[in-house]
Scaffold this motif. Structure first.
Motif, PDB file in Angstrom:
ATOM      1  N   GLY A 135     -17.214 -36.485   9.158  1.00  0.00           N
ATOM      2  CA  GLY A 135     -17.522 -35.209   8.374  1.00  0.00           C
ATOM      3  C   GLY A 135     -16.829 -34.024   8.582  1.00  0.00           C
ATOM      4  N   PHE A 136     -17.412 -32.775   8.692  1.00  0.00           N
ATOM      5  CA  PHE A 136     -16.624 -31.541   8.653  1.00  0.00           C
ATOM      6  C   PHE A 136     -16.052 -31.288   9.957  1.00  0.00           C
ATOM      7  CE2 PHE A 136     -20.163 -30.282   5.368  1.00  0.00           C
ATOM      8  CZ  PHE A 136     -19.062 -29.908   4.429  1.00  0.00           C
ATOM      9  N   ASP A 137     -14.973 -30.682   9.898  1.00  0.00           N
ATOM     10  CA  ASP A 137     -14.391 -30.365  11.235  1.00  0.00           C
ATOM     11  C   ASP A 137     -13.570 -31.564  11.952  1.00  0.00           C
ATOM     12  OD1 ASP A 137     -14.787 -27.882  10.754  1.00  0.00           O
ATOM     13  OD2 ASP A 137     -16.450 -27.496  11.878  1.00  0.00           O
ATOM     14  N   THR A 138     -13.228 -32.589  11.173  1.00  0.00           N
ATOM     15  CA  THR A 138     -12.842 -33.968  11.633  1.00  0.00           C
ATOM     16  C   THR A 138     -11.659 -34.318  11.007  1.00  0.00           C
ATOM     17  OG1 THR A 138     -14.175 -35.440  10.504  1.00  0.00           O
ATOM     18  CG2 THR A 138     -14.960 -34.494  12.573  1.00  0.00           C
ATOM     19  N   VAL A 139     -10.380 -34.644  11.710  1.00  0.00           N
ATOM     20  CA  VAL A 139      -9.506 -35.087  10.902  1.00  0.00           C
ATOM     21  C   VAL A 139      -9.500 -36.555  10.248  1.00  0.00           C
ATOM     22  CG1 VAL A 139      -7.822 -33.893  12.656  1.00  0.00           C
ATOM     23  CG2 VAL A 139      -8.625 -36.390  13.095  1.00  0.00           C
ATOM     24  N   TRP A 140     -10.506 -37.128  10.829  1.00  0.00           N
ATOM     25  CA  TRP A 140     -10.871 -38.349   9.695  1.00  0.00           C
ATOM     26  C   TRP A 140     -11.359 -38.067   8.603  1.00  0.00           C
ATOM     27  CZ3 TRP A 140      -8.304 -42.337  11.747  1.00  0.00           C
ATOM     28  CH2 TRP A 140      -8.096 -42.367  13.266  1.00  0.00           C
ATOM     29  N   GLY A 141     -12.316 -37.167   8.523  1.00  0.00           N
ATOM     30  CA  GLY A 141     -13.020 -36.713   7.380  1.00  0.00           C
ATOM     31  C   GLY A 141     -11.876 -36.381   6.488  1.00  0.00           C
TER      32      GLY A 141
END
Length: 279
Positions: A135-141
């Motif tokens: 989700g938000f604030d993640t490098v994966w998202g």
């Protein structure tokens, strides 16, 4: 006279191109670290801005650097692989919906990704609730977001290159008993090295410098990329005070891009020289 004008024009273009670089280097070496005190040639050059940048508790530059390089490398590799699979299917195979699929990819690319920011924001709001790791604030998202936006243009770019590779190679390999996977990995891939290198380089540069989407989805200081984090260094009243650190960060940010370019350059040259088909 004409030769002298040509030389003068070339020198003027070189000076125009080199001036911003010299100014940034001068600002990075300026011990005062402010925009007002920066000149083209620094007085009392010092690496203090680099040290302050790398040891700052307010601006986690090292974390931003890792986030940007990690997202750029991983999204470039994933996008390159998926786009190559799709391009091979569109170029070599005939199936129902092929033409509609190509036209759909082309039409989607006519509209910038930022036009869908509201829809994407709503989707990621739900994703954050169900799968916080994406989700938000993640490098994966953010990587998934970049991956979806680049598949269309990369697929079209690679398909055009694949169409130039003679299909007789595929037919000859099929007669010898090769499968589609063997044809793809052992015959097609070595011949399309130049377009793979160019696409990877373009994807890497685009991801490293992307700001709009990252600024919306990354709010935590530890999850920001270089573009978002460095913008915060000079936003508002901090522009004058932090300009030296910003210039130092700019020079450090150029290292991954230049390194990837130098690494892929040999693959572009070798692919162009060794990719010819002998009769």
């Amino acid at each position: 006279m004409r030769l002298a004008l040509r030389h003068a024009f070339v020198l003027a273009v070189c000076a125009f191109a080199i001036f911003p670089i010299l100014f940034v280097v001068s600002a990075a070496l300026n011990p005062l670290g402010t925009l007002a005190s920066t000149d083209l040639l620094p007085t009392g050059a010092s690496p203090a801005n680099f040290g302050e940048l790398l040891t700052s508790d307010v601006y986690p530059f090292g974390r931003w650097f890792f986030n940007s390089v990690f997202i750029a490398l991983l999204s470039s590799f994933a996008s390159l692989l998926l786009s190559m699979f799709a391009a091979y299917a569109f170029s070599r195979m005939r199936f129902a919906g092929r033409r509609v699929g190509l036209l759909a990819l082309l039409m989607v690319q006519m509209f910038p990704q930022f036009l869908a920011i509201v829809t994407i924001f709503i989707i990621f709001t739900r994703v954050t609730q169900l799968y916080p790791a994406f989700g938000f604030d993640t490098v994966w998202g953010l990587m998934l977001l970049y991956l979806g936006g680049a598949l269309g243009v990369n697929t079209w770019l690679m398909k055009g290159f694949l169409d130039t590779v003679p299909k007789e190679l595929d037919e000859a390999a099929t007669v010898d008993g090769a499968t589609h996977a063997q044809i793809f990995w052992k015959i097609i891939m070595p011949l399309v090295t130049p377009i793979l290198a160019v696409t990877a380089l373009l994807m890497f540069i685009t991801t490293m410098s992307e700001f709009l989407m990252a600024n919306v989805f990354l709010r935590d200081p530890e999850s920001k990329t270089l573009a978002v984090g460095m913008y915060g260094m000079i936003a508002g009243d901090r522009r004058n005070d932090n300009f030296g650190m910003f210039a130092a960060a700019t020079l450090l940010t150029a290292i991954p891009t230049v390194s990837v370019f130098l690494w892929l350059q040999k693959y572009i040259v070798s692919g162009l020289t060794s990719g010819a088909v002998k009769g």
